[in-house]
Scaffold this motif. Structure first.
Motif, PDB file in Angstrom:
ATOM      1  N   GLU A 127     -66.400   8.206 -57.325  1.00 24.49           N
ATOM      2  CA  GLU A 127     -66.762   9.826 -57.176  1.00 24.49           C
ATOM      3  C   GLU A 127     -66.777  10.335 -55.870  1.00 24.49           C
ATOM      4  N   GLN A 128     -66.243  11.539 -55.401  1.00 24.76           N
ATOM      5  CA  GLN A 128     -66.372  12.190 -54.196  1.00 24.76           C
ATOM      6  C   GLN A 128     -66.184  11.694 -52.982  1.00 24.76           C
ATOM      7  N   LYS A 129     -65.846  10.473 -52.892  1.00 22.98           N
ATOM      8  CA  LYS A 129     -65.496   9.848 -51.624  1.00 22.98           C
ATOM      9  C   LYS A 129     -64.030  10.699 -51.130  1.00 22.98           C
ATOM     10  N   LEU A 130     -63.307  11.272 -51.895  1.00 23.93           N
ATOM     11  CA  LEU A 130     -62.158  11.866 -51.380  1.00 23.93           C
ATOM     12  C   LEU A 130     -62.240  13.189 -51.480  1.00 23.93           C
ATOM     13  N   THR A 131     -63.327  13.900 -51.935  1.00 24.69           N
ATOM     14  CA  THR A 131     -63.521  15.124 -52.337  1.00 24.69           C
ATOM     15  C   THR A 131     -63.344  15.898 -50.999  1.00 24.69           C
ATOM     16  N   THR A 132     -62.362  16.925 -50.928  1.00 25.51           N
ATOM     17  CA  THR A 132     -62.110  17.601 -49.582  1.00 25.51           C
ATOM     18  C   THR A 132     -62.950  18.802 -49.507  1.00 25.51           C
ATOM     19  N   GLU A 133     -63.723  18.934 -48.445  1.00 28.31           N
ATOM     20  CA  GLU A 133     -64.768  19.934 -47.917  1.00 28.31           C
ATOM     21  C   GLU A 133     -64.377  21.018 -47.255  1.00 28.31           C
ATOM     22  N   THR A 134     -63.133  20.808 -46.387  1.00 29.00           N
ATOM     23  CA  THR A 134     -62.435  21.772 -45.406  1.00 29.00           C
ATOM     24  C   THR A 134     -61.345  21.102 -44.929  1.00 29.00           C
ATOM     25  N   ARG A 135     -60.465  21.722 -44.405  1.00 29.80           N
ATOM     26  CA  ARG A 135     -59.228  21.690 -43.691  1.00 29.80           C
ATOM     27  C   ARG A 135     -59.358  22.162 -42.082  1.00 29.80           C
ATOM     28  N   ILE A 136     -59.027  21.460 -41.347  1.00 29.27           N
ATOM     29  CA  ILE A 136     -58.693  21.939 -39.821  1.00 29.27           C
ATOM     30  C   ILE A 136     -57.428  21.409 -39.197  1.00 29.27           C
ATOM     31  N   ASP A 137     -57.047  22.256 -38.400  1.00 30.06           N
ATOM     32  CA  ASP A 137     -55.694  21.906 -37.502  1.00 30.06           C
ATOM     33  C   ASP A 137     -56.148  21.013 -36.386  1.00 30.06           C
ATOM     34  N   VAL A 138     -55.177  19.967 -36.343  1.00 29.84           N
ATOM     35  CA  VAL A 138     -55.338  18.958 -35.237  1.00 29.84           C
ATOM     36  C   VAL A 138     -53.971  18.994 -34.575  1.00 29.84           C
ATOM     37  N   SER A 139     -53.962  18.283 -33.370  1.00 29.24           N
ATOM     38  CA  SER A 139     -52.776  18.239 -32.423  1.00 29.24           C
ATOM     39  C   SER A 139     -52.127  16.946 -32.962  1.00 29.24           C
ATOM     40  N   ALA A 140     -50.634  17.109 -33.155  1.00 33.81           N
ATOM     41  CA  ALA A 140     -49.998  15.963 -33.834  1.00 33.81           C
ATOM     42  C   ALA A 140     -48.858  15.448 -32.624  1.00 33.81           C
ATOM     43  N   SER A 141     -48.185  14.401 -32.969  1.00 33.63           N
ATOM     44  CA  SER A 141     -47.255  13.722 -32.090  1.00 33.63           C
ATOM     45  C   SER A 141     -46.456  12.745 -33.014  1.00 33.63           C
ATOM     46  N   THR A 142     -45.292  12.635 -32.495  1.00 36.65           N
ATOM     47  CA  THR A 142     -44.473  11.340 -33.268  1.00 36.65           C
ATOM     48  C   THR A 142     -44.942  10.196 -31.905  1.00 36.65           C
ATOM     49  N   LEU A 143     -44.819   9.161 -32.810  1.00 37.76           N
ATOM     50  CA  LEU A 143     -45.045   7.843 -31.861  1.00 37.76           C
ATOM     51  C   LEU A 143     -43.715   7.816 -30.834  1.00 37.76           C
ATOM     52  N   ASP A 144     -42.629   8.093 -31.134  1.00 35.18           N
ATOM     53  CA  ASP A 144     -41.583   8.013 -30.300  1.00 35.18           C
ATOM     54  C   ASP A 144     -41.764   9.010 -29.388  1.00 35.18           C
ATOM     55  N   GLY A 145     -42.413  10.341 -29.415  1.00 31.43           N
ATOM     56  CA  GLY A 145     -42.553  11.324 -28.371  1.00 31.43           C
ATOM     57  C   GLY A 145     -43.680  10.792 -27.509  1.00 31.43           C
ATOM     58  N   PHE A 146     -44.661  10.264 -27.929  1.00 34.19           N
ATOM     59  CA  PHE A 146     -45.754   9.901 -27.338  1.00 34.19           C
ATOM     60  C   PHE A 146     -45.369   8.626 -26.187  1.00 34.19           C
ATOM     61  N   ALA A 147     -44.672   7.859 -26.769  1.00 35.39           N
ATOM     62  CA  ALA A 147     -44.019   6.791 -26.058  1.00 35.39           C
ATOM     63  C   ALA A 147     -43.355   7.213 -24.880  1.00 35.39           C
ATOM     64  N   SER A 148     -42.467   8.110 -25.060  1.00 35.48           N
ATOM     65  CA  SER A 148     -41.453   8.694 -23.849  1.00 35.48           C
ATOM     66  C   SER A 148     -42.491   9.318 -22.885  1.00 35.48           C
ATOM     67  N   ARG A 149     -43.335  10.184 -23.343  1.00 33.49           N
ATOM     68  CA  ARG A 149     -44.083  10.938 -22.406  1.00 33.49           C
ATOM     69  C   ARG A 149     -45.090  10.098 -21.481  1.00 33.49           C
ATOM     70  N   GLN A 150     -45.767   9.020 -22.168  1.00 32.70           N
ATOM     71  CA  GLN A 150     -46.521   7.972 -21.581  1.00 32.70           C
ATOM     72  C   GLN A 150     -45.732   6.948 -20.932  1.00 32.70           C
ATOM     73  N   ARG A 151     -44.585   6.880 -20.878  1.00 32.19           N
ATOM     74  CA  ARG A 151     -43.621   5.773 -20.363  1.00 32.19           C
ATOM     75  C   ARG A 151     -44.179   4.465 -20.895  1.00 32.19           C
ATOM     76  N   VAL A 152     -44.451   4.384 -22.139  1.00 26.80           N
ATOM     77  CA  VAL A 152     -44.758   3.096 -22.910  1.00 26.80           C
ATOM     78  C   VAL A 152     -43.622   2.392 -23.454  1.00 26.80           C
ATOM     79  N   ASP A 153     -42.965   1.595 -22.887  1.00 28.62           N
ATOM     80  CA  ASP A 153     -41.572   0.775 -23.021  1.00 28.62           C
ATOM     81  C   ASP A 153     -41.689  -0.067 -24.024  1.00 28.62           C
ATOM     82  N   HIS A 154     -42.901  -0.824 -24.136  1.00 30.20           N
ATOM     83  CA  HIS A 154     -42.985  -1.857 -25.133  1.00 30.20           C
ATOM     84  C   HIS A 154     -44.539  -1.615 -25.801  1.00 30.20           C
TER      85      HIS A 154
END
Length: 252
Positions: A127-154
């Protein structure tokens, strides 16, 4: 079903025999698999840093990128890990889109998810572990986009634990996965109805198979009344698997 079981056993046993991977600790097995100097590890859903610390204990020279979108958990992560010069912290959700997403903040912050809690979750998790108390907006990215911006090739290791939304992370990593620029993938797979819109186990297996990733083993299986409700899956890319088999037993 019998054919699937035989395939899973054959695939895992083949590499076990060649590499001596007999541990039931997925982190130790990952360390035995990944032998490249200064590997790159992405911990998606790092929470307060427990798995980051575990990877660091096994990979002293690794470059670790830790992702945690919830401010409270991120602050604790930063306090625990922030002084590690080879660990980079990102207050960011990795998913299938760029921009901002809504995060459901639950009574237990370990269950926070971009997916809403399923009404049946309490039966499986309490009980209650997954009870939602609020919602907030957070920044999001795809892994593909992150890897491209950070030049993570592997990426040597990609760990995903984002409470039912792991499929979205994979969708956002489609190109990186398709090009086999990720060697080892370790992820939580929730089987019991826990979040609205979570994907089924067979959908994960089908997607990763289509991208050329082999199921190596399941770990940390959780059950309720004998029913499987969650497990962690370790997957390896087919080219990586072939290279490891060709190398034979590790000197370590």
């Amino acid at each position: 079903m019998n054919t699937l079981r035989r395939w899973i056993r054959r695939t895992g046993a083949r590499l076990d025999a060649r590499r001596g991977l007999k541990s039931r600790d997925p982190f130790v097995v990952t360390r035995q698999l990944v032998t490249r100097p200064a590997p790159v590890i992405l911990d998606v859903g790092a929470h307060i840093g427990d798995t980051v610390a575990r990877y660091r204990s096994l990979f002293s020279d690794a470059y670790i990128h830790a992702f945690e979108p919830f401010p409270g958990s991120f602050d604790r992560l930063a306090m625990t890990i922030g002084r590690d010069p080879r660990t980079y912290l990102h207050r960011l959700a990795l998913t299938d889109r760029e921009g901002a997403v809504s995060l459901n903040v639950n009574r237990s912050d370990a269950t926070n998810s971009i997916l809403a809690s399923d009404g049946r979750a309490a039966f499986f998790w309490g009980e209650q572990k997954l009870t939602t108390e609020t919602r907030i907006d957070v920044s999001a990215s795809t892994l593909d986009g992150f890897a491209s911006r950070q030049r993570v090739d592997h990426i040597d290791v990609l760990k995903i634990d984002v409470q039912g939304a792991e499929f979205s992370v994979l969708q956002g990593a489609n190109e990186t996965l398709r090009q086999h620029r990720i060697d080892v993938l370790y992820m939580e797979l929730i089987v019991a109805p826990t979040y609205v819109g979570q994907h089924k186990l067979h959908e994960y297996l089908a997607l990763l198979d289509s991208l050329g990733y082999v199921l190596f083993a399941f770990y940390n299986q959780a059950r309720r009344n004998g029913r499987l409700i969650q497990a962690d899956g370790l997957f390896v890319s087919e080219p990586f698997l072939r290279r490891r088999e060709e190398q034979g037993p590790s000197p370590t």
